[in-house]
Design an enzyme around this catalytic site. Structure first.
Site, PDB file in Angstrom:
ATOM      1  N   PRO A   1      41.793  37.569 -13.868  1.00  0.00           N
ATOM      2  CA  PRO A   1      40.878  37.794 -14.984  1.00  0.00           C
ATOM      3  C   PRO A   1      40.914  39.197 -15.572  1.00  0.00           C
ATOM      4  CG  PRO A   1      39.687  37.514 -12.923  1.00  0.00           C
ATOM      5  CD  PRO A   1      41.104  37.126 -12.661  1.00  0.00           C
ATOM      6  N   ASN A   2      40.843  39.213 -16.884  1.00  0.00           N
ATOM      7  CA  ASN A   2      40.743  40.425 -17.705  1.00  0.00           C
ATOM      8  C   ASN A   2      42.049  41.206 -17.825  1.00  0.00           C
ATOM      9  OD1 ASN A   2      37.902  40.230 -18.399  1.00  0.00           O
ATOM     10  ND2 ASN A   2      37.519  40.607 -16.243  1.00  0.00           N
TER      11      ASN A   2
ATOM     12  N   ARG B   1      41.793  48.174 -23.450  1.00  0.00           N
ATOM     13  CA  ARG B   1      40.526  48.727 -22.978  1.00  0.00           C
ATOM     14  C   ARG B   1      40.812  49.540 -21.714  1.00  0.00           C
ATOM     15  NH1 ARG B   1      38.941  46.668 -26.966  1.00  0.00           N
ATOM     16  NH2 ARG B   1      37.167  45.309 -27.402  1.00  0.00           N
TER      17      ARG B   1
ATOM     18  N   TYR C   1      43.611  51.773 -16.322  1.00  0.00           N
ATOM     19  CA  TYR C   1      44.713  50.796 -16.252  1.00  0.00           C
ATOM     20  C   TYR C   1      45.908  51.149 -17.134  1.00  0.00           C
ATOM     21  CZ  TYR C   1      41.054  48.037 -14.026  1.00  0.00           C
ATOM     22  OH  TYR C   1      40.061  47.601 -13.183  1.00  0.00           O
TER      23      TYR C   1
ATOM     24  N   ASN D   1      48.293  39.789  -8.809  1.00  0.00           N
ATOM     25  CA  ASN D   1      47.144  40.660  -9.058  1.00  0.00           C
ATOM     26  C   ASN D   1      46.002  39.748  -9.457  1.00  0.00           C
ATOM     27  OD1 ASN D   1      45.194  42.461  -9.789  1.00  0.00           O
ATOM     28  ND2 ASN D   1      46.512  43.723 -11.086  1.00  0.00           N
TER      29      ASN D   1
ATOM     30  N   ALA E   1      39.505  40.794 -10.251  1.00  0.00           N
ATOM     31  CA  ALA E   1      38.238  40.818  -9.515  1.00  0.00           C
ATOM     32  C   ALA E   1      38.132  39.686  -8.493  1.00  0.00           C
ATOM     33  CB  ALA E   1      37.076  40.747 -10.507  1.00  0.00           C
TER      34      ALA E   1
ATOM     35  N   HIS F   1      38.280  40.252  -4.664  1.00  0.00           N
ATOM     36  CA  HIS F   1      37.141  40.669  -3.839  1.00  0.00           C
ATOM     37  C   HIS F   1      36.156  39.534  -3.579  1.00  0.00           C
ATOM     38  CE1 HIS F   1      38.934  44.435  -5.012  1.00  0.00           C
ATOM     39  NE2 HIS F   1      38.658  44.200  -6.289  1.00  0.00           N
TER      40      HIS F   1
ATOM     41  N   ASP G   1      42.654  30.754   0.616  1.00  0.00           N
ATOM     42  CA  ASP G   1      43.134  29.497   1.207  1.00  0.00           C
ATOM     43  C   ASP G   1      44.437  29.038   0.552  1.00  0.00           C
ATOM     44  OD1 ASP G   1      40.939  29.490   2.876  1.00  0.00           O
ATOM     45  OD2 ASP G   1      39.814  27.989   1.737  1.00  0.00           O
TER      46      ASP G   1
ATOM     47  N   GLU H   1      50.234  41.059  -2.686  1.00  0.00           N
ATOM     48  CA  GLU H   1      49.046  41.441  -3.470  1.00  0.00           C
ATOM     49  C   GLU H   1      49.297  42.806  -4.102  1.00  0.00           C
ATOM     50  OE1 GLU H   1      45.459  41.532  -1.078  1.00  0.00           O
ATOM     51  OE2 GLU H   1      44.440  42.845  -2.508  1.00  0.00           O
TER      52      GLU H   1
ATOM     53  N   HIS I   1      47.802  45.839  -7.014  1.00  0.00           N
ATOM     54  CA  HIS I   1      46.755  46.361  -7.886  1.00  0.00           C
ATOM     55  C   HIS I   1      47.289  47.568  -8.642  1.00  0.00           C
ATOM     56  CE1 HIS I   1      43.893  43.698  -6.105  1.00  0.00           C
ATOM     57  NE2 HIS I   1      44.362  44.050  -4.918  1.00  0.00           N
TER      58      HIS I   1
ATOM     59  N   SER J   1      45.321  49.956 -10.061  1.00  0.00           N
ATOM     60  CA  SER J   1      44.544  51.126  -9.641  1.00  0.00           C
ATOM     61  C   SER J   1      44.511  51.211  -8.116  1.00  0.00           C
ATOM     62  CB  SER J   1      43.111  51.017 -10.182  1.00  0.00           C
ATOM     63  OG  SER J   1      42.462  49.881  -9.634  1.00  0.00           O
TER      64      SER J   1
ATOM     65  N   ARG K   1      37.879  53.711  -5.692  1.00  0.00           N
ATOM     66  CA  ARG K   1      36.916  53.224  -6.684  1.00  0.00           C
ATOM     67  C   ARG K   1      35.629  52.747  -5.998  1.00  0.00           C
ATOM     68  NH1 ARG K   1      39.817  49.431 -10.820  1.00  0.00           N
ATOM     69  NH2 ARG K   1      37.923  49.958 -11.971  1.00  0.00           N
TER      70      ARG K   1
ATOM     71  N   ARG L   1      35.148  47.249  -4.380  1.00  0.00           N
ATOM     72  CA  ARG L   1      36.584  46.995  -4.562  1.00  0.00           C
ATOM     73  C   ARG L   1      37.387  47.318  -3.305  1.00  0.00           C
ATOM     74  NH1 ARG L   1      36.975  46.261 -10.205  1.00  0.00           N
ATOM     75  NH2 ARG L   1      35.443  47.529 -11.285  1.00  0.00           N
TER      76      ARG L   1
HETATM   77  O1  CA2 Z   1      43.601  47.678 -10.127  1.00  0.00           O
HETATM   78  C1  CA2 Z   1      43.796  46.475 -10.298  1.00  0.00           C
HETATM   79  O2  CA2 Z   1      44.881  46.000 -10.610  1.00  0.00           O
HETATM   80  C2  CA2 Z   1      42.611  45.499 -10.180  1.00  0.00           C
HETATM   81  O3  CA2 Z   1      43.103  44.305  -9.592  1.00  0.00           O
HETATM   82  C3  CA2 Z   1      42.131  45.260 -11.585  1.00  0.00           C
HETATM   83  C4  CA2 Z   1      40.886  44.398 -11.649  1.00  0.00           C
HETATM   84  C5  CA2 Z   1      39.811  44.912 -10.723  1.00  0.00           C
HETATM   85  O4  CA2 Z   1      38.707  44.009 -10.696  1.00  0.00           O
HETATM   86  C6  CA2 Z   1      40.323  45.104  -9.309  1.00  0.00           C
HETATM   87  O5  CA2 Z   1      39.280  45.642  -8.526  1.00  0.00           O
HETATM   88  C7  CA2 Z   1      41.510  46.044  -9.297  1.00  0.00           C
HETATM   89  C8  CA2 Z   1      40.307  44.356 -13.051  1.00  0.00           C
HETATM   90  C9  CA2 Z   1      41.282  44.029 -14.121  1.00  0.00           C
HETATM   91  C10 CA2 Z   1      40.639  44.294 -15.426  1.00  0.00           C
HETATM   92  O6  CA2 Z   1      41.621  44.745 -16.293  1.00  0.00           O
HETATM   93  C11 CA2 Z   1      41.212  45.335 -17.434  1.00  0.00           C
HETATM   94  C12 CA2 Z   1      42.195  45.822 -18.234  1.00  0.00           C
HETATM   95  C13 CA2 Z   1      41.849  46.451 -19.393  1.00  0.00           C
HETATM   96  C14 CA2 Z   1      40.526  46.570 -19.746  1.00  0.00           C
HETATM   97  C15 CA2 Z   1      39.542  46.069 -18.935  1.00  0.00           C
HETATM   98  C16 CA2 Z   1      39.885  45.447 -17.779  1.00  0.00           C
END
Ligand code: CA2
Length: 145
Positions: A10-11, A18, A23, A74, A77, A80, A87, A98, A100, A102, A107, A111
C-alpha cells in the site's frame, strides 16, 4: 533466465509524488526501467503493486509455486500488521526477501516490528530504492550465505 517478482504494497504507488524526504523523489516505474536494463538477459522482472492485502496474498500464491524463482516484497504498512501475508510467505515454495526503502528502525516504534521477517529468507532496509536491487542480488545468489 531467473524470474523474480517485485511485489509492492500500500501507498508505494505514490513514490516520487509525496514524502521525498523519506522515500526519495523517483517513481517506482522509472526505477524499474533501470533495474530491467541492468539485469537484461539475466533476470526477468515482473512487478505488481496493490493497496489491498488480499490482492498481495493472491499474487504471492500465483507466483510462489514455481511461476517465479523468488519474490522481492515491500509490503509497506502491512509489514507491521499482516498475519495473512506472514502465512502466505510461509505457504509458498519460493524464497521471499523483505525489503524497505527507509530504515524502519530509525523511525516510529510501530515500524520496528515486522510480522513478515521470520517467514522471509532475509531482510534489507534503509538503502532507498537500492534496497530492491540488493534484494535481487540476494535472490540471484550474488550474496554469500
Ligand atoms: O520504508 C519502506 O519501504 C516502508 O515499507 C514503506 C511503508 C511504511 O509503512 C513501512 O513502515 C516502511 C510506507 C510506504 C508509503 O509510501 C509512500 C510513498 C510516497 C508517499 C507516501 C507514502
Amino acid at each position: 533466465m531467473t524470474k523474480i517478482l517485485i511485489l509492492n504494497g500500500p501507498n508505494l504507488n505514490l513514490l516520487g509524488r509525496r514524502e521525498p524526504g523519506v522515500y526519495g523523489s523517483r517513481g517506482f516505474e522509472d526505477y524499474l526501467a533501470d533495474l530491467r536494463n541492468r539485469y537484461a538477459g539475466q533476470v526477468e522482472l515482473t512487478y505488481f503493486q496493490s493497496n489491498h492485502e488480499g490482492d498481495l496474498v493472491d499474487k504471492l500464491h500465483e507466483a510462489g509455486f514455481g511461476a517465479v524463482d523468488g519474490v522481492v516484497l515491500n509490503a509497506g504498512a502491512y509489514t507491521h500488521t499482516s498475519v495473512a501475508l506472514h502465512d502466505a510467505i510461509r505457504a509458498v515454495e519460493v524464497p521471499v526477501v523483505e525489503v524497505h526503502i527507509s530504515n524502519v528502525h530509525q523511525r516510529e516504534p510501530f515500524r520496528h516490528h515486522s510480522l513478515l521477517s521470520a517467514a522471509c529468507r532475509g531482510v534489507i532496509c534503509g538503502f532507498g530504492l537500492d534496497s530492491y536491487r540488493l534484494g535481487i542480488e540476494a535472490l540471484t545468489g550474488n550474496a554469500e550465505d
